[in-house]
Design an enzyme around this catalytic site. Structure first.
Site, mmCIF file in Angstrom:
data_model
loop_
_atom_site.group_PDB
_atom_site.id
_atom_site.type_symbol
_atom_site.label_atom_id
_atom_site.label_comp_id
_atom_site.label_asym_id
_atom_site.label_seq_id
_atom_site.Cartn_x
_atom_site.Cartn_y
_atom_site.Cartn_z
ATOM 1 N N ILE A 44 126.708 -7.869 12.080
ATOM 2 C CA ILE A 44 128.099 -7.421 12.162
ATOM 3 C C ILE A 44 128.134 -6.212 13.101
ATOM 4 C CG2 ILE A 44 130.112 -6.628 10.845
ATOM 5 C CD1 ILE A 44 129.092 -9.441 9.964
ATOM 6 N N LYS A 75 117.518 -5.521 0.015
ATOM 7 C CA LYS A 75 118.664 -6.426 -0.011
ATOM 8 C C LYS A 75 118.378 -7.678 -0.854
ATOM 9 C CE LYS A 75 121.529 -3.964 2.429
ATOM 10 N NZ LYS A 75 122.750 -3.420 1.808
ATOM 11 N N ASN A 98 128.609 -0.787 -1.026
ATOM 12 C CA ASN A 98 128.430 -1.080 0.402
ATOM 13 C C ASN A 98 127.450 -0.111 1.077
ATOM 14 O OD1 ASN A 98 129.476 -1.947 3.278
ATOM 15 N ND2 ASN A 98 129.742 0.273 3.149
ATOM 16 N N TYR A 130 113.997 -2.825 4.232
ATOM 17 C CA TYR A 130 115.416 -3.202 4.144
ATOM 18 C C TYR A 130 115.580 -4.573 3.479
ATOM 19 C CZ TYR A 130 120.187 -4.098 5.880
ATOM 20 O OH TYR A 130 121.525 -4.379 5.988
ATOM 21 N N ARG A 177 132.739 4.623 7.573
ATOM 22 C CA ARG A 177 132.778 3.879 8.840
ATOM 23 C C ARG A 177 132.320 2.433 8.598
ATOM 24 N NH1 ARG A 177 128.166 7.218 9.336
ATOM 25 N NH2 ARG A 177 126.262 5.977 9.168
HETATM 26 P P1 NAP Z 1 126.943 1.962 8.929
HETATM 27 O O1 NAP Z 1 127.945 1.787 10.016
HETATM 28 O O2 NAP Z 1 125.657 2.617 9.224
HETATM 29 O O3 NAP Z 1 127.671 2.723 7.704
HETATM 30 C C1 NAP Z 1 126.939 3.007 6.554
HETATM 31 C C2 NAP Z 1 127.815 3.701 5.557
HETATM 32 O O4 NAP Z 1 127.027 3.991 4.386
HETATM 33 C C3 NAP Z 1 128.348 5.030 6.062
HETATM 34 O O5 NAP Z 1 129.677 5.183 5.586
HETATM 35 C C4 NAP Z 1 127.434 6.055 5.394
HETATM 36 O O6 NAP Z 1 128.098 7.277 5.165
HETATM 37 C C5 NAP Z 1 127.153 5.361 4.075
HETATM 38 N N1 NAP Z 1 125.958 5.852 3.403
HETATM 39 C C6 NAP Z 1 124.672 5.858 3.866
HETATM 40 N N2 NAP Z 1 123.864 6.398 2.944
HETATM 41 C C7 NAP Z 1 124.655 6.737 1.884
HETATM 42 C C8 NAP Z 1 124.398 7.328 0.638
HETATM 43 N N3 NAP Z 1 123.166 7.693 0.260
HETATM 44 N N4 NAP Z 1 125.436 7.529 -0.219
HETATM 45 C C9 NAP Z 1 126.692 7.167 0.134
HETATM 46 N N5 NAP Z 1 126.996 6.610 1.324
HETATM 47 C C10 NAP Z 1 125.979 6.398 2.184
HETATM 48 O O7 NAP Z 1 126.567 0.553 8.271
HETATM 49 P P2 NAP Z 1 127.347 -0.851 8.207
HETATM 50 O O8 NAP Z 1 126.835 -1.683 9.306
HETATM 51 O O9 NAP Z 1 128.806 -0.624 8.058
HETATM 52 O O10 NAP Z 1 126.735 -1.434 6.865
HETATM 53 C C11 NAP Z 1 127.396 -1.396 5.626
HETATM 54 C C12 NAP Z 1 126.622 -2.228 4.623
HETATM 55 O O11 NAP Z 1 126.503 -3.566 5.098
HETATM 56 C C13 NAP Z 1 125.193 -1.727 4.393
HETATM 57 O O12 NAP Z 1 124.831 -1.908 3.042
HETATM 58 C C14 NAP Z 1 124.372 -2.643 5.274
HETATM 59 O O13 NAP Z 1 123.048 -2.749 4.838
HETATM 60 C C15 NAP Z 1 125.142 -3.937 5.123
HETATM 61 N N6 NAP Z 1 124.915 -4.901 6.213
HETATM 62 C C16 NAP Z 1 125.251 -4.572 7.507
HETATM 63 C C17 NAP Z 1 125.029 -5.512 8.497
HETATM 64 C C18 NAP Z 1 125.387 -5.259 9.932
HETATM 65 O O14 NAP Z 1 125.037 -6.087 10.789
HETATM 66 N N7 NAP Z 1 126.057 -4.177 10.272
HETATM 67 C C19 NAP Z 1 124.454 -6.737 8.190
HETATM 68 C C20 NAP Z 1 124.131 -7.030 6.872
HETATM 69 C C21 NAP Z 1 124.374 -6.098 5.887
HETATM 70 P P3 NAP Z 1 127.534 8.701 5.678
HETATM 71 O O15 NAP Z 1 127.525 8.664 7.171
HETATM 72 O O16 NAP Z 1 128.490 9.663 5.091
HETATM 73 O O17 NAP Z 1 126.132 8.805 5.140
#
Ligand code: NAP
Length: 247
Positions: free
Chosen positions: A188, A159, A90, A155, A15
């Site tokens: 995001i 990062k 990711n 976190y 996702r």
């Molecule tokens: P998200 O919607 O919570 O999705 C996280 C994804 O990571 C899910 O597909 C989840 O899959 C997977 N995941 C979690 N733990 C895992 C593990 N141990 N092994 C394999 N997969 C795992 O998060 P997102 O917002 O898309 O974020 C994606 C990345 O961008 C992350 O690294 C986050 O820190 C970074 N980021 C996000 C934002 C933001 O504002 N959203 C900002 C800066 C950076 P399952 O459900 O199968 O566990």
């Protein structure tokens, strides 16, 4: 089609940002391995959507925090596809709390997934890419790792660690022109930010010069650039995709 004939692994692609990255790489011809941890159904949905758009993808469940499981996944990928050209780290989690309330298990869980997970995949992939004499890695960091963020000591540390890791690995692999870069997204719109309180969202928006949150597809486009030959002379960099938040 910038990624025709290439194999790409995107961790945490069930996702959010990872799903958008998987779809964007596949739309440009890559065969994409959609990694997930617990969300099998959502990962299979990502694969179905990619295939419906004429792309190629398979899903593979494994926690990036589990060193042995990552090794098994990598061996399977090489056995099935013969090579790995693009790795996008990711997968990430949050366990936010102020330091006085931060539990050790929450600190460890975030470090183990967000930072050690990157080590687990890169350790294996670096060997494979050196053997291939080609490949590239894009690590998803965060603006929290650049600027810090109250309530996110775990976190932000993970990062910031990803940024140091990226620059060090870029130096180690540069002689073979295997490129390693990071992206630091700002806020995001995904399930990760859906968890934030309205007050935190309003405060966050107030810090963004663009005055809006970003979209997962806007991060995916930056990943495609860094993973492509268009970025052939770029390594060890941290590209902010944040509406100006961290400038
Ligand atoms: P998200 O919607 O919570 O999705 C996280 C994804 O990571 C899910 O597909 C989840 O899959 C997977 N995941 C979690 N733990 C895992 C593990 N141990 N092994 C394999 N997969 C795992 O998060 P997102 O917002 O898309 O974020 C994606 C990345 O961008 C992350 O690294 C986050 O820190 C970074 N980021 C996000 C934002 C933001 O504002 N959203 C900002 C800066 C950076 P399952 O459900 O199968 O566990």
């Amino acid at each position: 089609m910038r990624f025709e004939g290439k194999t790409a692994l995107v961790t945490g692609a069930s996702r959010g940002i990872g799903k958008a990255i998987a779809k964007a790489l596949a739309a440009e011809g890559a065969m994409v391995i959609v990694n997930y941890n617990g969300s099998q159904e959502a990962a299979e949905q990502t694969v179905t959507e990619i295939q419906a758009e004429g792309g190629q993808a398979v899903s593979y469940g494994c926690s990036v925090a589990d060193s042995e499981a990552v090794e098994a996944m990598m061996k399977q990928i090489i056995a099935d596809h013969g090579r790995l050209d693009i790795l996008v780290n990711n997968a990430g989690i949050t366990r936010d709390n102020l330091i006085l309330k931060m539990k050790e298990e929450d600190f460890d869980a975030v470090l183990n997934t967000n930072l050690k997970g990157v080590f687990h995949t890169c350790r294996y992939v670096a060997r494979q890419m050196l053997k291939q004499k080609s490949g590239c890695i894009v690590n998803i960091s965060s603006i929290s790792g650049v600027m810090g963020n109250a309530g996110q000591t775990n976190y932000a540390a993970s990062k910031a660690g990803v940024i140091g890791f990226t620059k060090s690995l870029a130096r180690e692999l540069a002689s073979r022109e295997i490129r390693v870069n990071a992206i630091a997204p700002g806020f995001i719109e995904t399930e990760m930010t859906d968890k934030l309180s309205q007050a935190a969202l309003d405060a966050g928006k107030g810090q963004i010069p663009f005055g809006r949150f970003g979209k997962a597809q806007e991060v995916a486009k930056a990943v495609c650039f860094l993973a492509s030959e268009d970025a052939s002379y770029i390594t060890g960099q941290v590209l902010h995709v944040d509406g100006g938040m961290g400038m």
